[in-house]
Each structure stands twice: as C-alpha cells, then as structure tokens.
Design an enzyme around this catalytic site. Structure first.
Site, PDB file in Angstrom:
ATOM      1  N   GLU A   1       0.799  -1.241   0.000  1.00  0.00           N
ATOM      2  CA  GLU A   1       0.000   0.000   0.000  1.00  0.00           C
ATOM      3  C   GLU A   1       0.828   1.286   0.000  1.00  0.00           C
ATOM      4  OE1 GLU A   1      -2.781  -0.281   3.240  1.00  0.00           O
ATOM      5  OE2 GLU A   1      -3.761  -2.041   2.427  1.00  0.00           O
TER       6      GLU A   1
ATOM      7  N   GLU B   1      -6.055 -10.657  -1.449  1.00  0.00           N
ATOM      8  CA  GLU B   1      -6.872 -10.447  -0.238  1.00  0.00           C
ATOM      9  C   GLU B   1      -8.351 -10.395  -0.610  1.00  0.00           C
ATOM     10  OE1 GLU B   1      -5.417  -7.225   2.204  1.00  0.00           O
ATOM     11  OE2 GLU B   1      -3.329  -7.684   1.769  1.00  0.00           O
TER      12      GLU B   1
END
Ligand code: XIL
Length: 370
Positions: free
Chosen positions: A151, A256
């Site tokens: 991220e 995910e």
C-alpha cells in the site's frame, strides 16, 4: 487424467451432492494456487481453532499470516523480535505442504509507535534494513514470497506520505526490494496494493514495477488485494487491471479477496476512520445482523462465479488467488472500518459450513470459459 475424471464426474447432474468431496484447491489446481489467511490477533486467536485449521488444510494450498508477521507483532520493540505466532503458521504450512506468504515487510499500518520516533534518518534507514534482514533471514526457506511493500500508493498514483518516504526518500521502495533480494535471492518478491482497478493508481503500480526493473532490482509479482463488494469494481475493470499489470511481465496475484455485502463506508470519501465510530450500532450500516437475506446470498454467489470465471480466463497471468480470511465468523470486515458488524464476504459461514458461492465455484464449467 485426473482432471478429465473430475470433469466427467461433475457433469453428471444427479450426483451433484458428491461434489462436496471436491475442494477448492483441487478444482483450480491446473490454474492457480488457492489461499486463505490464518489470524492471530486479540479477538481472533484462530490458530487455536481446530475447525479453522481443518478448513484451511482441506480446501487451500496457500496460506498468509493475517497479522503475525506485521511489524507491530513481529518486531514490537526496537531490539525485540517475537516470532512465535508466525512460527506456528510456518509450521502449519510446512506440515500441510502449503505455499507460504510473508505479509508484510514495509507497510505504514500496524507499525509500533517507536518507529515514528526514530528522528535520525541514517538510524531509521539502518533500522529498516535490519528489520528486513531479520525477518527474511528468520523465514528463509519457509516463506515462498514476501509482500515486500504494501500500500505505498495514493489513489491518484502518487507515493503515499509515510514515515518510510519521509525518512528515506523517493527511492525507498527500490532500497527495500534490494535489501530483501540481498538477504534471500531465492524468495519471491511482491508489491501489494488495493484499488488497483482505479487507472491512476494502477499506473502508479506499473511505474513502481517498471522502475525496479529498469534499475535491475528484482520484483516477481504484483498483488491485487481485492477487498471488493457486490457491485464494484466491474468485471471489465478487474479484467483491465489484470491485463495491464500482467503486461509488465510480473506474475499477477489476487491476494486479499473478500466481497462485502453490507454498506461500505469507504464510499464516504473524506471521512476519517475515527469518524466511523459514530456509525457503530447503527442498523443502516449493519443491516443483516440476524442472517444474510436469500437475494443477497444469490448476488454474492453470482458475483463470485463471475469473478472466478474471469480469473480462469486469465489464469496464464495469475499465479494465486487468496481469500482474506476463512469464515465469515472471523473476517476482518466485521471490525473494519466500523466495529462489531455482521458481514458475509467469504466462502464459509459462521458455523464453518460451505456457502452456496463455494459450491458454485466447484460447479464452474471450464469448457465454457473463453
Ligand atoms: C487486516 C487484518 O485482517 C485485521 O485483522 C487487522 O486488524 C488489520 O489488518 N490490507 C492488508 C491487510 O494488506 O494486512 C489488512 O489486514 C487488510 C487490508
């Protein structure tokens, strides 16, 4: 041969119930790895839950520690590493011959307070380098792939302002990939992020990958997190994301995956996480406390089918599909970003039973996918 037999078997409609014997990992074995997570955090000590371990070992061939390798859990104090929880998952992966993820080395979340208190840049740099060295060394030969950086991008494709950017400069991603590679040249190295269906953010990820490659620094894969919902991203957007990222030459992974079925407050742009507190206990944001309505279950089932048909179509580009969690009972979605809700994003329900979406995936007719 095995595949042909399985196909014959599942094409006999009256034997539909016998499909229950087939598992996700068997179903997709010719296409990609199928993963789940094992959690370790406070309210979710599921490594003590035998039923979860049974599901993970039966249906999945890859596992990601949901929390225990993160900085705050693995390196909670300046000079202290705690590996015991991560080690349990590592042992479990080995016993069950599973592909093990290291999640994650460099991420702005779940970092202990002391890290942001290191004021000296050279000292910070050394500390980060040592963190990577210790983690990668400790799990050498056990972890198959590290999410080296997680991220790092804003939605507009620019670099997120994190303590790593501030203390190490614009080329910190290159440095940390280099350190991971230097410590273990055999472990696979990945960049992982969410919202890559947004073109600007995707361009940012492609820039990271290309710039590593141009500088001769190894990157093997890119992870699409896939915390999605019933409506977005569209199948077209997901397809573009997979195709564009694969064009860089690295493996694409879905890292995910979960499909929330309750209202997603991330759509409320600009609201800080703290402010989600005021939604706690509000039925508007938690509409299915006593069970998932039939029509929503159907939508979820259809959504999973469409998504997996797309993954199979692009299986030449996708090396792994990992679900973020195992059962709806323990999904992080119940607690994020509003605490104490009841969500249904996964393939196993709160009683550990397989959901219709899972059977639908087992039913996918590969011959019809073009
Ligand atoms: C989440 C875990 O699932 C939660 O248990 C924890 O409280 C917070 O982190 N992106 C990531 C994951 O890369 O590590 C996050 O996991 C979910 C978002």
């Amino acid at each position: 041969m095995k595949r042909i037999l399985i196909s014959l078997f599942i094409s006999i409609p009256f034997l539909a119930c016998s499909q229950e014997k087939e598992t996700l990992k068997e179903k997709f074995e010719d296409y990609f790895l199928i993963g789940a997570t094992i959690n370790q955090e406070d309210y979710q000590i599921i490594d003590k839950d035998e039923k979860i371990l049974k599901i993970v070992s039966e249906d999945f061939n890859s596992v990601t520690p949901e929390n225990s390798m993160k900085w705050m859990h693995s390196h909670p104090e300046y000079s202290k590493f705690t590996f015991s929880n991560a080690q349990k998952i590592t042992d479990f992966a080995k016993e069950n011959d599973m592909y093990l993820l290291g999640h994650t080395l460099v991420w702005h979340n779940q970092v202990p307070e002391y890290v942001s208190e290191i004021n000296d840049k050279a000292k910070f740099h050394l500390h980060l380098k040592n963190h990577i060295f210790q983690m990668v060394t400790r799990f050498k030969g056990k972890v198959d792939m590290w999410d080296v950086v997680n991220e790092a991008l804003n939605d507009d494709g620019s670099l997120r302002e994190t303590v790593f950017l501030e203390m190490m400069g614009d080329d910190y991603i290159e440095k940390v990939f280099q350190y991971a590679n230097d410590t273990d040249p055999n472990v696979e190295l990945a960049y992982n992020d969410y919202n890559l269906y947004k073109p600007k953010k995707r361009e940012g990820a492609i820039r990271i990958i290309n710039s590593l490659k141009e500088k001769g620094i190894r990157i093997d894969a890119v992870g699409i997190q896939a915390h999605w919902d019933l409506h977005f991203p569209s199948i077209k957007e997901i397809e573009e994301t997979i195709v564009d990222l694969a064009a860089t030459g690295v493996d694409v992974m879905i890292t995910e995956l979960d499909i929330t079925v309750i209202p997603n407050p991330y759509e409320l742009a600009g609201i800080a996480r703290e402010e989600f507190k005021k939604f706690e206990g509000d039925k508007k944001w938690d509409p299915y406390q006593s069970g998932i309505p039939k029509n929503i279950q159907k939508k979820l089932t259809r959504r999973y089918k469409e998504i997996f048909e797309l993954f199979v179509k692009h299986h030449d580009k996708i090396s792994r599909v990992t679900f973020w969690g195992t059962t709806d009972k323990y999904t992080w979605r119940n607690e994020n970003p509003i605490r104490g809700r009841t969500d249904y994003p996964l393939l196993f329900d709160r009683e550990y039973n397989k959901k219709p979406a899972l059977f639908e995936l087992l039913n996918i007719d590969f011959s019809k996918i073009k």
